[in-house]
Design an enzyme around this catalytic site. Structure first.
Site, mmCIF file in Angstrom:
data_model
loop_
_atom_site.group_PDB
_atom_site.id
_atom_site.type_symbol
_atom_site.label_atom_id
_atom_site.label_comp_id
_atom_site.label_asym_id
_atom_site.label_seq_id
_atom_site.Cartn_x
_atom_site.Cartn_y
_atom_site.Cartn_z
ATOM 1 N N HIS A 1 -8.256 2.730 -3.224
ATOM 2 C CA HIS A 1 -9.148 2.877 -2.081
ATOM 3 C C HIS A 1 -10.215 3.915 -2.435
ATOM 4 O O HIS A 1 -9.932 4.889 -3.136
ATOM 5 C CB HIS A 1 -8.388 3.397 -0.857
ATOM 6 C CG HIS A 1 -7.415 2.430 -0.287
ATOM 7 N ND1 HIS A 1 -7.031 2.468 1.035
ATOM 8 C CD2 HIS A 1 -6.725 1.408 -0.834
ATOM 9 C CE1 HIS A 1 -6.147 1.515 1.267
ATOM 10 N NE2 HIS A 1 -5.948 0.862 0.137
ATOM 11 N N ARG B 1 -15.569 2.787 4.428
ATOM 12 C CA ARG B 1 -16.489 3.780 4.954
ATOM 13 C C ARG B 1 -15.818 5.139 5.065
ATOM 14 O O ARG B 1 -16.373 6.159 4.703
ATOM 15 C CB ARG B 1 -17.006 3.341 6.324
ATOM 16 C CG ARG B 1 -17.937 4.377 6.965
ATOM 17 C CD ARG B 1 -18.247 4.039 8.398
ATOM 18 N NE ARG B 1 -19.041 5.094 9.022
ATOM 19 C CZ ARG B 1 -19.229 5.181 10.331
ATOM 20 N NH1 ARG B 1 -18.684 4.294 11.126
ATOM 21 N NH2 ARG B 1 -19.945 6.148 10.839
ATOM 22 N N GLY B 2 -14.595 5.163 5.614
ATOM 23 C CA GLY B 2 -13.921 6.436 5.851
ATOM 24 C C GLY B 2 -14.333 7.031 7.176
ATOM 25 O O GLY B 2 -14.842 6.332 8.061
ATOM 26 N N LYS C 1 2.807 14.346 0.182
ATOM 27 C CA LYS C 1 2.246 15.679 0.387
ATOM 28 C C LYS C 1 2.957 16.750 -0.436
ATOM 29 O O LYS C 1 2.425 17.840 -0.613
ATOM 30 C CB LYS C 1 2.297 16.054 1.868
ATOM 31 C CG LYS C 1 1.367 15.233 2.747
ATOM 32 C CD LYS C 1 1.489 15.668 4.199
ATOM 33 C CE LYS C 1 0.541 14.855 5.079
ATOM 34 N NZ LYS C 1 -0.871 15.162 4.807
ATOM 35 N N GLU D 1 0.835 -1.203 0.000
ATOM 36 C CA GLU D 1 0.000 0.000 0.000
ATOM 37 C C GLU D 1 0.865 1.247 0.000
ATOM 38 O O GLU D 1 1.869 1.330 0.706
ATOM 39 C CB GLU D 1 -0.914 0.017 1.229
ATOM 40 C CG GLU D 1 -1.769 1.272 1.335
ATOM 41 C CD GLU D 1 -2.674 1.250 2.554
ATOM 42 O OE1 GLU D 1 -3.575 0.382 2.582
ATOM 43 O OE2 GLU D 1 -2.476 2.073 3.470
ATOM 44 N N GLN E 1 -7.716 -4.787 8.771
ATOM 45 C CA GLN E 1 -7.000 -3.733 9.481
ATOM 46 C C GLN E 1 -5.719 -4.334 10.053
ATOM 47 O O GLN E 1 -5.604 -5.554 10.214
ATOM 48 C CB GLN E 1 -7.899 -3.204 10.608
ATOM 49 C CG GLN E 1 -7.273 -2.225 11.577
ATOM 50 C CD GLN E 1 -6.894 -0.922 10.905
ATOM 51 O OE1 GLN E 1 -5.833 -0.843 10.300
ATOM 52 N NE2 GLN E 1 -7.754 0.083 10.993
ATOM 53 N N TYR F 1 -12.036 -6.174 10.573
ATOM 54 C CA TYR F 1 -11.255 -5.894 11.774
ATOM 55 C C TYR F 1 -11.120 -7.164 12.601
ATOM 56 O O TYR F 1 -12.100 -7.612 13.213
ATOM 57 C CB TYR F 1 -11.934 -4.797 12.598
ATOM 58 C CG TYR F 1 -12.059 -3.492 11.859
ATOM 59 C CD1 TYR F 1 -11.156 -2.459 12.070
ATOM 60 C CD2 TYR F 1 -13.073 -3.297 10.917
ATOM 61 C CE1 TYR F 1 -11.249 -1.263 11.375
ATOM 62 C CE2 TYR F 1 -13.180 -2.117 10.212
ATOM 63 C CZ TYR F 1 -12.271 -1.101 10.447
ATOM 64 O OH TYR F 1 -12.366 0.077 9.749
#
Length: 664
Positions: A84, A114-115, A28, A23, A201, A165
């Protein structure tokens, strides 16, 4: 056939084989993006992941950067890419746009998440007059809403993954509410709605994961019987990072692992080594467990490569079907970048990093016969020149580079010890660890419970004071309480906050304290550490005008550097065209090592952080709803305050910065 769907690629593997995925998140800064391109190419060629995933930030520039990174992975590097996509706080229009962009790029895989908890009206579709639009017809509150929508609109074009999870999902931030049995009905429904695979997760409790997978495989619905379940692995990059990460994700850290980390927590290098051991042990354990389909592992790289490469090699996850001769490093010349210039291909003459070939093999050298060389980078002896040179671009050498070996390896892993927002802005890993963009990391109810309904600036001042004193555990810009180091300047911070100058980052001056010191120490043993004092704060525009005059006055201007930004992006800095404004504010000297400078404050990093910091004000305001008194106050503060960072260069003077600000 070029199979781009993840499930098709998994199905094509031998039943008893293993695979892994990586991932990445959009850097930035422009410089970070440039450096990530070379890192991605090296990792893809040396490690050969089955697929990669790219994190998503809802709306605006963050979403654009996610799509740009997905395009790099999918089109330029030829990596099967999974994008994602978070669904909450997103209108249907934004979801449609993201899916169409993904399809246009050839991306066939979506991880439906979901976020952040939804915040209702602020994110719903409105037109220029503030009226609801048709975007309201399709709301997304849970990941299942997104799964259903994608299947409805696109049929089987996309392969869809969903999150799970292993220890249960604590939606309201209370670990005691976590329950796998509570989650299971929702996970069943997501799979029945059209999910193709499950990605978990992060976790460190391998027994909890074993129980999770056994429960899913034997579930009475039968939906998980043969579905790919991919455990999520996070390499431990630093002690503070993993403490923060496990706190946010509510992943339990077993006592034996925590004890191993506590024993080396002052030495970043040893923490990473212990982290490699821990993750390798977890992967090895899971590999031995029976699975109805090929066994996969997903690694949250945080845009770093060294630890991941070690773990993959140690656990024999790197595919070996392709010969070394088929692997070569794409020849991507290093960009010449100005640290605070316009970015890639700027007009500055300063080379950001020396060429990787220096001290390595790949350039011609002069053969000399003298017994001693005067310039070993460009001279060699006759006997050395006669030796057979190994291929530089073999897969084995590429892997060695990813693991930090040799001078090329040092160049590849130069940012191996990130330091959050004040790390090196040239690093792909610069910034917060999750890469998901601006967020409060909590629900509306949690935010209101913590911070109430402020109606005056004095109410906000009170929250900052309570945070410093430990009564409020977190603020929008700080998810944890004060550490022991910050406690040493607590009185100074309280003095500034009571003036209405709200501090969000700071450190004391340190002059040559041993690296083993329990409060200020860090890094390898037998070293010495140093720090310049700095403080970052939000300050009213009128007060900033006064402080600016003080900081630029005779007798002061040579002692400090400063950066200041408004929410509109206006920037004022002490150097203002007089060269590069780069400040190492933390450094250490250790036996057998170069000087290490993990904390750097410079224009490019300050600009990136200032945009995020003011964005957090906007996120906080959305908690209260449009037109409310608290939202109006927070918006007025966002528009009327400046974010200011002041660095005092006299690291031998522990009180210098604080006396200066007290007199302003």
């Amino acid at each position: 056939m070029n199979m781009e769907k993840i499930t098709e690629k998994i199905a094509a593997l031998p039943p008893d084989s293993n695979y892994f995925s990586l991932e990445f998140f959009p850097p930035k800064t422009t410089m970070g993006s440039s450096n990530l391109r070379a890192r991605l190419d090296r990792m893809s060629r040396a490690l050969r992941p089955l697929f990669v995933t790219v994190t998503w930030g809802a709306g605006g520039s963050t979403a654009t950067k996610s799509l740009e990174l997905a395009e790099l992975c999918q089109r330029e590097l030829g990596l099967t890419t999974c994008l994602h996509l978070t669904c909450t706080n997103m209108s249907r229009e934004l979801v449609d746009r993201a899916l169409e962009d993904a399809k246009a790029l050839g991306v066939r895989n979506i991880l439906a998440l979901r976020g952040d908890p939804p915040r209702g009206e602020e994110y719903r579709g409105v037109d220029a007059m503030g009226e609801r639009t048709d975007a309201m017809d399709e709301e997304f509150e849970w990941a299942i809403d997104l799964v259903r929508y994608v299947r409805k609109q696109y049929g089987d074009y996309f392969c869809i993954g969903v999150a799970a999870y292993p220890e249960g999902h604590a939606d309201e931030g209370h670990p005691e509410e976590q329950s796998l049995e509570h989650d299971l009905p929702y996970l069943v429904e997501k799979c029945k709605a059209g999910a193709d695979f499950i990605m978990t997760q992060l976790f460190f409790d391998v027994e909890a994961y074993d129980g999770f997978e056994r429960r899913l495989r034997g579930h009475e619905s039968g939906v998980f019987k043969t579905m790919p379940i991919i455990p999520g692995m996070m390499p431990i990059q630093s002690y503070q990072m993993i403490k923060r990460t496990t706190k946010l994700s509510h992943a339990r850290m077993p006592d034996d692992i925590l004890e191993r980390l506590d024993g080396v927590k002052g030495d970043d290098e040893m923490v990473k080594k212990v982290g490699v051991d821990v993750l390798s042990e977890i992967v090895t354990h899971i590999k031995k467990e029976k699975s109805p389909c090929p066994r996969g592992f997903h690694f949250y790289t945080l845009n770093l490569e060294k630890s991941v490469s070690f773990i993959l090699e140690r656990t024999d996850l790197i595919p070996s079907s392709m010969s070394d001769e088929e692997i070569s490093i794409l020849d991507v010349p290093l960009q010449t970048l100005s640290v605070n210039g316009s970015g890639v291909n700027g007009s500055g003459n300063h080379s950001l990093r020396r060429q990787s070939s220096v001290g390595s093999a790949p350039h011609n050298r002069v053969i000399i016969t003298a017994p001693h060389t005067s310039n070993p980078d460009f001279e060699t002896t006759a006997s050395e020149a006669g030796r057979h040179a190994e291929p530089v671009n073999t897969r084995a050498n590429t892997l060695a580079i990813s693991e930090g070996e040799g001078s090329l390896g040092r160049e590849a892993t130069w940012d191996d010890f990130p330091n959050g927002r004040w790390g090196d802005a040239r690093s792909p890993a610069y910034g917060e660890i999750d890469g998901y963009g601006v967020s409060l990391h909590m629900s509306v109810n949690q935010a209101i419970k913590l911070w109430g309904y402020p109606s005056t600036p004095q109410d906000i001042t009170s929250l900052f004071i309570q945070h410093i004193e430990g009564a409020v555990p977190s603020l929008p810009w700080s998810e944890e309480g004060l550490n022991e180091e910050t406690n040493t300047i607590k009185a100074h911070l309280l003095h500034l906050i009571r003036k209405g100058w709200w501090t969000v980052a700071s450190q004391p001056a340190i002059n040559g304290i041993r690296s083993s010191d329990p409060i200020f120490g860090w890094g390898p043993k037998n070293g010495f550490v140093f720090q310049k004092a700095f403080v970052e704060l939000f300050i009213p525009a009128s007060d900033w005008a006064i402080l600016h005059k003080k900081l630029t006055s005779d007798g002061v201007k040579d002692l400090v550097s400063f950066y200041a930004s408004s929410s509109k992006g206006e920037l004022v800095q002490s150097y203002a065209g007089e060269g590069e404004s780069t400040n190492a504010v933390t450094w250490g000297a250790f036996p057998g090592k170069e000087i290490i400078t993990p904390t750097i404050i410079e224009e490019v990093s300050f600009r990136a952080w200032a945009e995020e910091a003011f964005g957090i004000w906007a996120e906080w305001g959305r908690v209260y709803g449009r037109g409310s008194e608290s939202e109006g106050l927070i918006e007025a503060v966002r528009n009327g305050y400046w974010l200011v960072n002041v660095i005092h260069h006299g690291f031998v003077d522990g009180e210098g910065l604080w006396e200066l600000l007290a007199s302003a």
